[in-house]
Scaffold this active site. Structure first.
Site, mmCIF file in Angstrom:
data_model
loop_
_atom_site.group_PDB
_atom_site.id
_atom_site.type_symbol
_atom_site.label_atom_id
_atom_site.label_comp_id
_atom_site.label_asym_id
_atom_site.label_seq_id
_atom_site.Cartn_x
_atom_site.Cartn_y
_atom_site.Cartn_z
ATOM 1 N N GLY A 51 36.987 36.508 45.619
ATOM 2 C CA GLY A 51 38.434 36.297 45.635
ATOM 3 C C GLY A 51 39.005 37.142 46.773
ATOM 4 N N ASP A 237 42.390 31.716 51.042
ATOM 5 C CA ASP A 237 41.613 32.766 51.697
ATOM 6 C C ASP A 237 42.189 33.107 53.056
ATOM 7 O OD1 ASP A 237 39.680 31.569 49.634
ATOM 8 O OD2 ASP A 237 38.810 33.487 50.247
ATOM 9 N N ASN A 247 40.858 27.415 51.586
ATOM 10 C CA ASN A 247 40.658 27.837 50.193
ATOM 11 C C ASN A 247 39.356 27.207 49.698
ATOM 12 O OD1 ASN A 247 41.612 29.331 47.869
ATOM 13 N ND2 ASN A 247 41.942 27.353 46.892
HETATM 14 O O1 MRU Z 1 34.124 32.239 46.995
HETATM 15 P P1 MRU Z 1 35.245 32.913 46.274
HETATM 16 O O2 MRU Z 1 35.094 32.898 44.793
HETATM 17 O O3 MRU Z 1 35.518 34.298 46.832
HETATM 18 O O4 MRU Z 1 36.530 32.030 46.604
HETATM 19 C C1 MRU Z 1 37.773 32.404 46.095
HETATM 20 C C2 MRU Z 1 38.852 31.443 46.423
HETATM 21 O O5 MRU Z 1 38.672 30.467 47.112
HETATM 22 C C3 MRU Z 1 40.239 31.778 45.929
HETATM 23 O O6 MRU Z 1 40.966 30.613 45.689
HETATM 24 C C4 MRU Z 1 40.960 32.610 47.005
HETATM 25 O O7 MRU Z 1 40.176 33.668 47.434
HETATM 26 C C5 MRU Z 1 42.248 33.124 46.511
HETATM 27 S S1 MRU Z 1 41.991 34.406 45.320
HETATM 28 C C6 MRU Z 1 43.504 35.005 44.872
#
Ligand code: MRU
Length: 357
Positions: A51, A237, A247
């Site tokens: 995240g 992201d 994202n």
């Molecule tokens: O691969 P991840 O689990 O780190 O991906 C997370 C996401 O895509 C979330 O939607 C993004 O980081 C926003 S978190 C507030």
């Protein structure tokens, strides 16, 4: 802590970085102790913590560990060693700009004459945590206010307390709107291949007393066609200068389906996820992870030997499909280059300058 907000995935305890191991949830609550900056970088790479805001926070604390290591190894010339460690942390995952944003912020607190760099960086890491929590609360209020008629919401991946300092971005809006009675039902996509929706979002919502209905990612357009979804609410992201959004993979498909079926599409992200140095989403480095993550399920191979896989873990949603971008600095409706420039001019929004520069 208030109602509907009990989870904190990153802790600094007894001079150690503690990470709630998100790979083990919901089955087990296991904490991983990181004793070195290299261990923190590995934990970010391995998805112990994930995240965008949460990996920025973990890296900010990783910088504290790096400062201690550099001081122990070279008390009078620690800065070059520390810069190297920051580079290493910054390379752990490429897409979320929050990681480099946090490290750049840490680097700016230091010069070669700083007497106790670890103490300085610890204070800054704590400030990043406090600001992220406050931003999430503010976005919760702003995003919920957009939900003027009660209805169903669909979210993707995990954008909650687990993905941030606490409360969450998109899930923060859902928490706020739920408390205000603006949501009739929360739907969560399972989010293949890491199943952040099925494992993490469902767990987190239930921990905090909010009912959730899971669906296979591929079921989302059919759900929207049924009229059950008033808003799709997702995190980011990275958001670029024209309002394009990186994202979790699958977000783009949700945006297309939302537009087709008349559901609103809301992106909720703090300023630390906004990268005004990149002109558009195609300039974002999209992380591609190992094929093995797709070829197997729960450690059991499901695809036949010889099959290959394409595993990009983020996608780009063009700004034209976004109805509202909610940040703690305010809402940008139908974001475009002009709206982004107006909202983020001179705000110090996150950028992509490598750690150490
Ligand atoms: O691969 P991840 O689990 O780190 O991906 C997370 C996401 O895509 C979330 O939607 C993004 O980081 C926003 S978190 C507030």
């Amino acid at each position: 802590m208030t109602d509907y907000d009990t989870i904190r995935p990153v802790r600094w305890e007894r001079d150690r970085l503690m990470l709630l191991d998100q790979r083990a949830l919901p089955g087990r609550t296991r904490w991983i102790q990181c004793e070195s900056s290299a261990a923190a970088a590995q934990a970010i790479r391995d998805m112990v913590v994930r995240g965008a805001p949460a990996i920025g926070i973990a890296a900010a604390y990783g910088a504290v560990l790096a400062a201690r290591e550099a001081m122990a190894a070279a008390p009078t010339s620690w800065l070059p060693r520390l810069e190297q460690a920051l580079e290493h942390l910054g390379a752990a995952r490429p897409t979320a700009v929050n990681l480099r944003w946090a490290l750049r912020r840490q680097r700016r607190r230091l010069d070669a004459a700083t007497p106790d760099p670890a103490a300085v960086l610890l204070r800054e890491a704590q400030a990043i945590v406090d600001e992220d929590l406050a931003a999430n609360r503010r976005m919760g209020v702003l995003g919920a206010a957009l939900m003027t008629e009660p209805g169903g919401v669909l979210t993707h991946c995990n954008t909650g307390s687990l993905a941030t300092a606490g409360y969450g971005t998109a899930l923060g809006v859902i928490r706020s709107a739920w408390m205000e009675g603006r949501i009739t039902r929360v739907y969560a996509g399972e989010t293949r291949p890491w199943l952040q929706g099925a494992r993490l979002t469902a767990w987190e919502l239930l921990q905090d007393g909010i009912p959730v209905t899971l669906l296979a990612d591929s079921a989302a357009p059919a759900l929207m066609r049924s009229g059950a979804v008033r808003w799709v609410v997702v995190g980011a992201d990275r958001v670029t200068a024209n309002g394009d959004v990186a994202n979790k993979i699958g977000t783009y498909a949700l945006a297309v389906a939302a537009r087709q079926h008349g559901a609103g599409f809301m992106v909720v992200a703090p300023r630390s996820s906004v990268d005004m140095t990149l002109p558009h989403g195609d300039a974002i480095d999209i992380e591609c992870r190992e094929a093995g993550e797709l070829l197997a399920l729960n450690g059991h191979r499901v695809a036949p030997a010889g099959a290959d896989a394409w595993n990009p873990v983020f996608d780009i949603t063009p700004a034209a499909l976004v109805d509202a971008l909610v940040t703690e600095a305010g809402v940008v409706h139908r974001p475009d280059r002009e709206g982004m420039a107006t909202r983020f001019a001179g705000t110090g929004a996150g950028d992509a300058v490598p750690a150490g520069q």
